[in-house]
Write a protein that holds these residues in place. Structure first.
Motif, PDB file in Angstrom:
ATOM      1  N   ASP A   1       0.840  -1.205   0.000  1.00  5.77           N
ATOM      2  CA  ASP A   1       0.000   0.000   0.000  1.00  5.77           C
ATOM      3  C   ASP A   1       0.871   1.251   0.000  1.00  5.77           C
ATOM      4  O   ASP A   1       0.570   2.235  -0.691  1.00  5.77           O
ATOM      5  N   TYR A   2       1.933   1.218   0.782  1.00  6.05           N
ATOM      6  CA  TYR A   2       2.841   2.366   0.832  1.00  6.05           C
ATOM      7  C   TYR A   2       3.537   2.563  -0.512  1.00  6.05           C
ATOM      8  O   TYR A   2       3.705   3.692  -0.975  1.00  6.05           O
ATOM      9  N   LEU A   3       3.948   1.463  -1.142  1.00  5.91           N
ATOM     10  CA  LEU A   3       4.592   1.536  -2.448  1.00  5.91           C
ATOM     11  C   LEU A   3       3.655   2.172  -3.477  1.00  5.91           C
ATOM     12  O   LEU A   3       4.057   3.072  -4.238  1.00  5.91           O
ATOM     13  N   ALA A   4       2.403   1.719  -3.498  1.00  8.26           N
ATOM     14  CA  ALA A   4       1.439   2.260  -4.455  1.00  8.26           C
ATOM     15  C   ALA A   4       1.175   3.738  -4.182  1.00  8.26           C
ATOM     16  O   ALA A   4       1.125   4.553  -5.109  1.00  8.26           O
ATOM     17  N   SER A   5       1.008   4.093  -2.902  1.00  9.74           N
ATOM     18  CA  SER A   5       0.748   5.488  -2.542  1.00  9.74           C
ATOM     19  C   SER A   5       1.913   6.384  -2.935  1.00  9.74           C
ATOM     20  O   SER A   5       1.715   7.476  -3.502  1.00  9.74           O
TER      21      SER A   5
ATOM     22  N   MET B   1      10.393   0.209   4.893  1.00 11.12           N
ATOM     23  CA  MET B   1       9.560   1.231   4.278  1.00 11.12           C
ATOM     24  C   MET B   1      10.408   2.227   3.482  1.00 11.12           C
ATOM     25  O   MET B   1      10.006   2.682   2.410  1.00 11.12           O
ATOM     26  N   VAL B   2      11.588   2.564   4.016  1.00 10.61           N
ATOM     27  CA  VAL B   2      12.487   3.462   3.290  1.00 10.61           C
ATOM     28  C   VAL B   2      12.932   2.802   1.989  1.00 10.61           C
ATOM     29  O   VAL B   2      12.982   3.454   0.932  1.00 10.61           O
ATOM     30  N   ALA B   3      13.270   1.503   2.052  1.00 13.09           N
ATOM     31  CA  ALA B   3      13.647   0.777   0.835  1.00 13.09           C
ATOM     32  C   ALA B   3      12.488   0.749  -0.154  1.00 13.09           C
ATOM     33  O   ALA B   3      12.693   0.873  -1.369  1.00 13.09           O
ATOM     34  N   THR B   4      11.267   0.606   0.369  1.00 13.64           N
ATOM     35  CA  THR B   4      10.086   0.628  -0.493  1.00 13.64           C
ATOM     36  C   THR B   4       9.942   1.979  -1.177  1.00 13.64           C
ATOM     37  O   THR B   4       9.598   2.062  -2.367  1.00 13.64           O
ATOM     38  N   LEU B   5      10.219   3.056  -0.441  1.00 15.48           N
ATOM     39  CA  LEU B   5      10.155   4.397  -1.021  1.00 15.48           C
ATOM     40  C   LEU B   5      11.201   4.562  -2.123  1.00 15.48           C
ATOM     41  O   LEU B   5      10.914   5.156  -3.176  1.00 15.48           O
ATOM     42  N   ILE B   6      12.402   4.032  -1.905  1.00 11.54           N
ATOM     43  CA  ILE B   6      13.440   4.105  -2.940  1.00 11.54           C
ATOM     44  C   ILE B   6      12.993   3.369  -4.203  1.00 11.54           C
ATOM     45  O   ILE B   6      13.217   3.829  -5.324  1.00 11.54           O
TER      46      ILE B   6
END
Length: 209
Positions: free
Chosen positions: A5-9, A146-151
């Motif tokens: 969900d965080y990746l998509a957002s 989550m930081v890796a997901t943001l990257i």
């Protein structure tokens, strides 16, 4: 927040802010006299620079704010207001004209550096994208996953920019002038809603503290 969900957002937020389709005509204008090989090199370098800028903001942006004495809720509000300003320009049709003027001025002065300026910054990784990245990094709350997901989301958004740059001529012919204007206004409305949410989150955090 689940990682997917965080990746998509994060991906949707970055795409709305960067607006690759809106930058495609500017890329064409900046590289119209070059052959396809040169265009590919410039697009690749511009996207690499933009990724490094946004990834750096995701990794050290919060520490930089702390060093400057700026709280994250305050930055949420400021970032939201900045994003809302960009959204209003997109809806009113002012953003493309301003960015085109920026590109034209930069090209006349620094033709050999167009990949870094203006294509990487301030167009692809502009103030709005940096602000959005910092706000998304704040949501990660220091969680390495989550930081890796943001990257990953940043990399995906920048990769999409590269593909749009490469297909700029076809996309421009397909959408036409009306299609480009319609897409910019639609992205602007979505970005305005995201901006209001950022401001609301910042005000709520300030009141809670």
């Amino acid at each position: 927040m689940p990682a997917l969900d965080y990746l998509a957002s994060a991906f949707v937020t970055l795409i709305v802010v960067v607006e690759p389709l809106g930058l495609a005509p500017i890329f064409l204008a900046a590289t119209w006299a070059l052959d396809q090989h040169s265009r590919t090199r410039i697009a690749a370098r511009a996207c690499l620079f933009a990724f490094l800028i946004l990834a750096g903001a995701a990794l050290v942006g919060a520490r930089l704010l702390a060093a400057l004495g700026v709280s994250l809720p305050a930055f949420r509000i400021a970032g939201g207001l900045l994003l809302f300003s960009i959204a209003s320009e997109m809806v009113l049709g002012l953003r493309m004209d301003r960015e085109a003027q920026t590109a034209e001025q930069a090209l006349s002065e620094h033709v050999e550096h167009i990949a870094a300026f203006p294509l990487a910054i301030p167009l692809t990784a502009g103030p709005g994208a940096i602000a959005a990245t910092l706000l998304l990094a704040d949501r990660a709350q220091g969680d390495p996953m989550m930081v890796a997901t943001l990257i990953v989301a940043i990399a995906a958004a920048i990769l999409l920019c590269f593909f749009v740059y490469m297909a700029a001529a076809s996309a421009r012919r397909f959408l036409g002038a009306s299609g480009n204007v319609l897409a910019a206004k639609l992205f602007g409305v979505l970005l305005a809603a995201l901006a209001v949410q950022f401001v609301a989150d910042g005000v709520r955090a300030l009141l809670a503290s």
